[in-house]
Enzyme design. Structure first.
Site, PDB file in Angstrom:
ATOM      1  N   ASN A  41       0.841  -1.211   0.000  1.00  0.00           N
ATOM      2  CA  ASN A  41       0.000   0.000   0.000  1.00  0.00           C
ATOM      3  C   ASN A  41       0.873   1.257   0.000  1.00  0.00           C
ATOM      4  O   ASN A  41       0.578   2.232  -0.678  1.00  0.00           O
ATOM      5  CB  ASN A  41      -0.902   0.138   1.233  1.00  0.00           C
ATOM      6  CG  ASN A  41      -1.234  -1.153   1.914  1.00  0.00           C
ATOM      7  OD1 ASN A  41      -0.356  -1.981   2.099  1.00  0.00           O
ATOM      8  ND2 ASN A  41      -2.478  -1.316   2.283  1.00  0.00           N
ATOM      9  N   CYS A  42       1.960   1.190   0.778  1.00  0.00           N
ATOM     10  CA  CYS A  42       2.779   2.386   0.980  1.00  0.00           C
ATOM     11  C   CYS A  42       3.514   2.802  -0.293  1.00  0.00           C
ATOM     12  O   CYS A  42       3.974   3.934  -0.402  1.00  0.00           O
ATOM     13  CB  CYS A  42       3.773   2.149   2.113  1.00  0.00           C
ATOM     14  SG  CYS A  42       2.969   1.484   3.586  1.00  0.00           S
ATOM     15  N   ASN A 276     -11.767 -16.072  21.538  1.00  0.00           N
ATOM     16  CA  ASN A 276     -11.338 -16.850  20.362  1.00  0.00           C
ATOM     17  C   ASN A 276     -11.090 -15.990  19.133  1.00  0.00           C
ATOM     18  O   ASN A 276     -10.733 -16.505  18.073  1.00  0.00           O
ATOM     19  CB  ASN A 276     -12.397 -17.914  20.021  1.00  0.00           C
ATOM     20  CG  ASN A 276     -12.449 -18.963  21.103  1.00  0.00           C
ATOM     21  OD1 ASN A 276     -11.414 -19.466  21.530  1.00  0.00           O
ATOM     22  ND2 ASN A 276     -13.653 -19.263  21.588  1.00  0.00           N
ATOM     23  N   ILE A 277     -11.330 -14.698  19.275  1.00  0.00           N
ATOM     24  CA  ILE A 277     -11.168 -13.801  18.114  1.00  0.00           C
ATOM     25  C   ILE A 277     -10.129 -12.727  18.444  1.00  0.00           C
ATOM     26  O   ILE A 277     -10.249 -11.999  19.438  1.00  0.00           O
ATOM     27  CB  ILE A 277     -12.509 -13.133  17.731  1.00  0.00           C
ATOM     28  CG1 ILE A 277     -13.584 -14.205  17.494  1.00  0.00           C
ATOM     29  CG2 ILE A 277     -12.327 -12.264  16.498  1.00  0.00           C
ATOM     30  CD1 ILE A 277     -14.951 -13.658  17.156  1.00  0.00           C
ATOM     31  N   ALA A 279      -7.771  -9.381  16.841  1.00  0.00           N
ATOM     32  CA  ALA A 279      -7.876  -8.361  15.785  1.00  0.00           C
ATOM     33  C   ALA A 279      -6.591  -7.546  15.756  1.00  0.00           C
ATOM     34  O   ALA A 279      -5.973  -7.294  16.812  1.00  0.00           O
ATOM     35  CB  ALA A 279      -9.083  -7.459  16.008  1.00  0.00           C
ATOM     36  N   GLY A 281      -4.082  -4.452  13.275  1.00  0.00           N
ATOM     37  CA  GLY A 281      -3.957  -3.489  12.172  1.00  0.00           C
ATOM     38  C   GLY A 281      -4.836  -2.254  12.314  1.00  0.00           C
ATOM     39  O   GLY A 281      -5.257  -1.873  13.408  1.00  0.00           O
ATOM     40  N   ASP A 282      -5.107  -1.645  11.165  1.00  0.00           N
ATOM     41  CA  ASP A 282      -5.842  -0.369  11.140  1.00  0.00           C
ATOM     42  C   ASP A 282      -7.242  -0.475  11.740  1.00  0.00           C
ATOM     43  O   ASP A 282      -7.855   0.545  12.063  1.00  0.00           O
ATOM     44  CB  ASP A 282      -6.003   0.112   9.688  1.00  0.00           C
ATOM     45  CG  ASP A 282      -4.693   0.600   9.098  1.00  0.00           C
ATOM     46  OD1 ASP A 282      -3.669   0.545   9.798  1.00  0.00           O
ATOM     47  OD2 ASP A 282      -4.703   1.030   7.931  1.00  0.00           O
ATOM     48  N   TYR A 425      29.784   8.228  14.207  1.00  0.00           N
ATOM     49  CA  TYR A 425      30.202   9.493  13.602  1.00  0.00           C
ATOM     50  C   TYR A 425      31.398   9.344  12.672  1.00  0.00           C
ATOM     51  O   TYR A 425      32.429   8.798  13.038  1.00  0.00           O
ATOM     52  CB  TYR A 425      30.542  10.543  14.677  1.00  0.00           C
ATOM     53  CG  TYR A 425      31.317  11.713  14.114  1.00  0.00           C
ATOM     54  CD1 TYR A 425      30.747  12.515  13.133  1.00  0.00           C
ATOM     55  CD2 TYR A 425      32.621  11.980  14.525  1.00  0.00           C
ATOM     56  CE1 TYR A 425      31.461  13.561  12.567  1.00  0.00           C
ATOM     57  CE2 TYR A 425      33.343  13.036  13.969  1.00  0.00           C
ATOM     58  CZ  TYR A 425      32.755  13.818  12.986  1.00  0.00           C
ATOM     59  OH  TYR A 425      33.462  14.848  12.425  1.00  0.00           O
ATOM     60  N   LYS A 433      29.169  16.103  17.817  1.00  0.00           N
ATOM     61  CA  LYS A 433      27.997  16.366  18.678  1.00  0.00           C
ATOM     62  C   LYS A 433      26.791  16.250  17.759  1.00  0.00           C
ATOM     63  O   LYS A 433      26.422  17.208  17.078  1.00  0.00           O
ATOM     64  CB  LYS A 433      28.066  17.765  19.279  1.00  0.00           C
ATOM     65  CG  LYS A 433      29.081  17.905  20.385  1.00  0.00           C
ATOM     66  CD  LYS A 433      28.996  19.323  20.955  1.00  0.00           C
ATOM     67  CE  LYS A 433      30.271  19.663  21.709  1.00  0.00           C
ATOM     68  NZ  LYS A 433      30.708  21.039  21.451  1.00  0.00           N
TER      69      LYS A 433
HETATM   70  P1  FAD Z   1      -4.850  -3.462   5.050  1.00  0.00           P
HETATM   71  O1  FAD Z   1      -3.429  -3.515   4.666  1.00  0.00           O
HETATM   72  O2  FAD Z   1      -5.707  -2.386   4.493  1.00  0.00           O
HETATM   73  O3  FAD Z   1      -5.485  -4.867   4.694  1.00  0.00           O
HETATM   74  C1  FAD Z   1      -6.818  -5.160   4.997  1.00  0.00           C
HETATM   75  C2  FAD Z   1      -7.371  -6.078   3.925  1.00  0.00           C
HETATM   76  O4  FAD Z   1      -8.532  -6.707   4.443  1.00  0.00           O
HETATM   77  C3  FAD Z   1      -7.826  -5.329   2.681  1.00  0.00           C
HETATM   78  O5  FAD Z   1      -7.104  -5.767   1.545  1.00  0.00           O
HETATM   79  C4  FAD Z   1      -9.313  -5.649   2.557  1.00  0.00           C
HETATM   80  O6  FAD Z   1      -9.709  -5.896   1.225  1.00  0.00           O
HETATM   81  C5  FAD Z   1      -9.438  -6.905   3.379  1.00  0.00           C
HETATM   82  N1  FAD Z   1     -10.786  -7.076   3.955  1.00  0.00           N
HETATM   83  C6  FAD Z   1     -11.504  -6.181   4.655  1.00  0.00           C
HETATM   84  N2  FAD Z   1     -12.676  -6.697   5.058  1.00  0.00           N
HETATM   85  C7  FAD Z   1     -12.705  -7.970   4.580  1.00  0.00           C
HETATM   86  C8  FAD Z   1     -13.663  -9.007   4.639  1.00  0.00           C
HETATM   87  N3  FAD Z   1     -14.806  -8.852   5.298  1.00  0.00           N
HETATM   88  N4  FAD Z   1     -13.373 -10.162   4.037  1.00  0.00           N
HETATM   89  C9  FAD Z   1     -12.201 -10.349   3.378  1.00  0.00           C
HETATM   90  N5  FAD Z   1     -11.257  -9.388   3.292  1.00  0.00           N
HETATM   91  C10 FAD Z   1     -11.508  -8.228   3.890  1.00  0.00           C
HETATM   92  N6  FAD Z   1       1.704   3.287   6.612  1.00  0.00           N
HETATM   93  C11 FAD Z   1       2.960   3.554   7.003  1.00  0.00           C
HETATM   94  O7  FAD Z   1       3.319   3.232   8.139  1.00  0.00           O
HETATM   95  N7  FAD Z   1       3.848   4.177   6.157  1.00  0.00           N
HETATM   96  C12 FAD Z   1       3.499   4.548   4.899  1.00  0.00           C
HETATM   97  O8  FAD Z   1       4.321   5.096   4.145  1.00  0.00           O
HETATM   98  C13 FAD Z   1       2.185   4.297   4.474  1.00  0.00           C
HETATM   99  N8  FAD Z   1       1.779   4.679   3.235  1.00  0.00           N
HETATM  100  C14 FAD Z   1       0.520   4.362   2.832  1.00  0.00           C
HETATM  101  C15 FAD Z   1       0.130   4.728   1.546  1.00  0.00           C
HETATM  102  C16 FAD Z   1      -1.136   4.409   1.093  1.00  0.00           C
HETATM  103  C17 FAD Z   1      -1.548   4.828  -0.275  1.00  0.00           C
HETATM  104  C18 FAD Z   1      -2.032   3.684   1.941  1.00  0.00           C
HETATM  105  C19 FAD Z   1      -3.398   3.308   1.466  1.00  0.00           C
HETATM  106  C20 FAD Z   1      -1.658   3.335   3.219  1.00  0.00           C
HETATM  107  C21 FAD Z   1      -0.376   3.671   3.679  1.00  0.00           C
HETATM  108  N9  FAD Z   1       0.035   3.335   4.973  1.00  0.00           N
HETATM  109  C22 FAD Z   1       1.302   3.632   5.378  1.00  0.00           C
HETATM  110  C23 FAD Z   1      -0.882   2.651   5.918  1.00  0.00           C
HETATM  111  C24 FAD Z   1      -0.653   1.156   5.914  1.00  0.00           C
HETATM  112  O9  FAD Z   1      -0.725   0.687   4.597  1.00  0.00           O
HETATM  113  C25 FAD Z   1      -1.711   0.493   6.777  1.00  0.00           C
HETATM  114  O10 FAD Z   1      -1.525   0.959   8.089  1.00  0.00           O
HETATM  115  C26 FAD Z   1      -1.619  -1.023   6.763  1.00  0.00           C
HETATM  116  O11 FAD Z   1      -1.737  -1.528   5.480  1.00  0.00           O
HETATM  117  C27 FAD Z   1      -2.724  -1.607   7.646  1.00  0.00           C
HETATM  118  O12 FAD Z   1      -2.706  -2.984   7.551  1.00  0.00           O
HETATM  119  P2  FAD Z   1      -4.019  -3.837   7.784  1.00  0.00           P
HETATM  120  O13 FAD Z   1      -3.632  -5.267   7.604  1.00  0.00           O
HETATM  121  O14 FAD Z   1      -4.677  -3.434   9.036  1.00  0.00           O
HETATM  122  O15 FAD Z   1      -5.008  -3.383   6.624  1.00  0.00           O
END
Ligand code: FAD
Length: 550
Positions: A41-42, A276-277, A279, A281-282, A425, A433
């Site tokens: 994504n990044c 059992n669940i 979580a 990431g974001d 350094y 420094k």
């Molecule tokens: P994601 O990587 O978003 O993955 C979640 C996945 O779950 C998605 O693909 C989605 O399709 C899938 N999903 C959701 N619901 C369901 C469902 N019900 N069933 C099946 N699949 C499902 N962070 C940094 O630290 N540095 C950076 O430079 C940076 N740049 C970024 C640039 C962009 C353009 C973007 C979009 C994000 C950036 N980020 C960056 C943020 C970083 O990408 C996210 O913090 C990270 O990807 C979060 O990981 P995640 O696994 O929680 O979610």
């Protein structure tokens, strides 16, 4: 053990790979709604600009590779639609065929990420308006750019918004960025973003701060973004980069606890309100590692580490997630801005006492060619000196300093530790420094009351009767090229012979370009009986507080 994982990118793919490394026997199924897993994504903004030329490079892994190396059952185009916690099963929709089926689990990891916000304003669904989250989004944006775009508008000046702005400019597209707040990069403190605005302007970007987009209209040659101020911004491409919202639908419908900002609640083992669940990431609410408060910090590093920790816990390693510090970095043209820990505004909001210093240093020895300027801001506890946060803006070397300070905050170090830090350094890399040591010297000296300091922002808002006598101790040439209004110029080297020109009945605030000569002047004046302090960070810090944008 049958482990199901929802979401196959940062958090989900990390959890799956770790789970397999811990157990050869487990059955692991990874569900991903999109066609790709484990993509970068990044890197997406840099594919638009052409810096990353090949699309395949964005695929960190593929379903086939995950299957062959880790023996994972990877199901793409598979959306998990519901969780039945009592029966411990999920309902899955195969998006290719429309078929629905159920899959049972012993343990479930939710890693669904966060979805870009689309503000509910008129015209928001018109063609030509995009958000950026995945490869399909970037394909659409790139296609539009490749077709030829005369003007672009990016709504939201956060990290992703500004990365896209830069890449549009690299593609030759005149670009306007609109931001509701009165600064770019809202997680940082406003003054630290001044050099970022300067570089945006220098690269021809129109920066509109404190403006809100109220609607979008179709026009003959594309779109018009309507601002509350009455402005109409014409564009053929509009990006919404106004933040993300945790994808919590599955969790909410399954009755799992979520926090006030929509993040799924987890304990320090990343377990939700159902044991059992898990979580990660974001999608989850995390603990702010500095304040201890619940918060939402969508970052790739934490998501990857959380995936690993969730798998550890499921396979018998009770590892704890220590919280998120918000360590983040962005490059905008020739400038880099980075932060870790608490910002000044977050400390103010929390009513937490703090002190701050600004250091302006070269990233390596000034005598070695190529030294680039950097401003480092340190926030620390006024009693103990414990580090609370740091921000840096400049060119090369910003990343290294913020990483060192991130570790220092994690290790609960103080400004006194920074004074003693031994850092690598040679003149190409740093200074004997280092800026980190310098920040430590200034901050520790402040706490030891060796050199009283006045903060330039406080000075700017002080009532006239409380304004100190402003003493500029730089050279006349420096003074002539710009100074704080009302200041009197006595160069530091002449100070001892011109003491008679200074008042004894008023406080004196001395300053130079960055703070060092001001410090020397303060030491001289205090020993001669004057009530003098140094303006922290000098004229360079003062300039950071001056408005730059349109
Ligand atoms: P994601 O990587 O978003 O993955 C979640 C996945 O779950 C998605 O693909 C989605 O399709 C899938 N999903 C959701 N619901 C369901 C469902 N019900 N069933 C099946 N699949 C499902 N962070 C940094 O630290 N540095 C950076 O430079 C940076 N740049 C970024 C640039 C962009 C353009 C973007 C979009 C994000 C950036 N980020 C960056 C943020 C970083 O990408 C996210 O913090 C990270 O990807 C979060 O990981 P995640 O696994 O929680 O979610």
């Amino acid at each position: 053990m049958k482990l199901l994982i929802v979401g196959g990118v940062a958090g989900g793919a990390s959890a799956a790979a770790r789970a397999r490394r811990l157990s050869e026997d487990a059955q692991i199924i990874l569900f991903e709604r999109g066609p790709d897993v484990s993509f970068a994504n990044c890197g997406l903004p840099y594919y638009v600009g052409g810096e990353i030329a090949e699309r395949e490079k964005l695929l960190v892994s593929t379903p086939e590779r995950l299957q062959s190396r880790f023996e994972l059952d990877v199901r793409t185009l598979s959306s998990v639609e519901a969780i039945d916690r009592t029966a411990k099963k999920v309902r899955v929709r195969d998006l290719a065929s429309g078929r629905e089926y159920e899959e049972t689990y012993d343990k479930l990891i939710l890693a669904p990420g966060a979805a870009p916000l689309r503000p509910p304003i008129p015209g928001i669904d018109l063609p030509g308006i995009f958000t950026l989250r995945n490869l399909q989004d970037v394909d659409r944006i790139k296609e539009r750019v490749d077709q030829g775009v005369k003007q672009a508008v990016v709504v939201g000046a956060g990290f992703i918004g500004l990365e896209l702005v830069e890449n549009f400019v690299k593609r030759g597209i005149p670009t306007t960025v609109v931001e509701l707040q009165d600064q770019v990069l809202p997680p940082l403190d406003k003054e630290m973003t001044t050099p970022i605005v300067e570089t945006l302007l220098a690269n021809g970007v129109t920066v509109l701060l404190g403006r809100s987009a109220e609607g979008v209209e179709q026009t003959r040659d594309g779109l018009a973004v309507l601002l509350k101020s009455g402005q109409r911004l014409r564009a053929q491409l509009v990006i919404l980069g106004v933040g993300v919202r945790p994808e919590n639908k599955l969790a909410v419908e399954a009755g799992l606890e979520v926090g006030p900002r929509a993040g799924i609640r987890v304990n320090e083992h990343l377990q939700t309100s159902d044991a059992n669940i898990y979580a990660v990431g974001d999608a989850i609410e995390v603990t702010d590692a500095v304040s201890g408060d619940p918060t939402q910090l969508p970052l790739a590093g934490p998501a990857n580490r959380q995936g690993r920790i969730a798998a550890d816990n499921i396979f018998g390693r009770p590892v704890r997630y220590r919280g998120t510090q918000g360590t983040a970095i962005v490059e905008v043209f020739d400038r880099t801005a980075a932060m870790t820990g608490a910002s000044e505004k977050a400390l103010r909001r929390a009513n937490r006492p703090f002190r701050k210093v600004y250091i302006h240093s070269a990233h390596h020895a000034g005598y070695y060619p190529g030294a680039e300027a950097m401003t480092l801001k340190l926030l620390f506890d006024p009693n103990t000196g414990r580090l609370l946060g740091a921000q840096a803006v400049g060119g090369a070397g910003v990343d290294k300093r913020i990483d060192v300070l991130s570790v220092a905050i994690q290790a609960r170090m103080t400004v006194f530790n920074l004074e003693e830090m031994e850092l690598a350094y040679a003149p190409q890399f740093g200074s004997a420094k280092d800026p980190i040591n310098m920040a430590g010297f200034v901050a520790a000296g402040l706490l030891r009351d060796e050199h009283p300091q006045v903060d330039v922002d406080k000075l700017l808002v002080a009532p006239v009767v409380e304004q100190p006598f402003l003493l500029d101790v730089r050279t006349p040439k420096e003074f002539a090229s710009g100074h704080i209004p009302g200041a009197v110029n006595i160069p530091v080297d002449d100070l001892r012979s011109r003491l008679a020109e200074l008042p004894h009945d008023r406080k004196i605030a001395a300053y130079c370009q960055v703070g060092q000569r001001g410090y020397v002047a303060t030491r001289i004046l205090r020993q001669k009986g004057f009530s003098a302090s140094n303006i922290g960070g000098g004229y360079t810090a003062y300039k950071l507080f001056q408005p730059t944008a349109q």
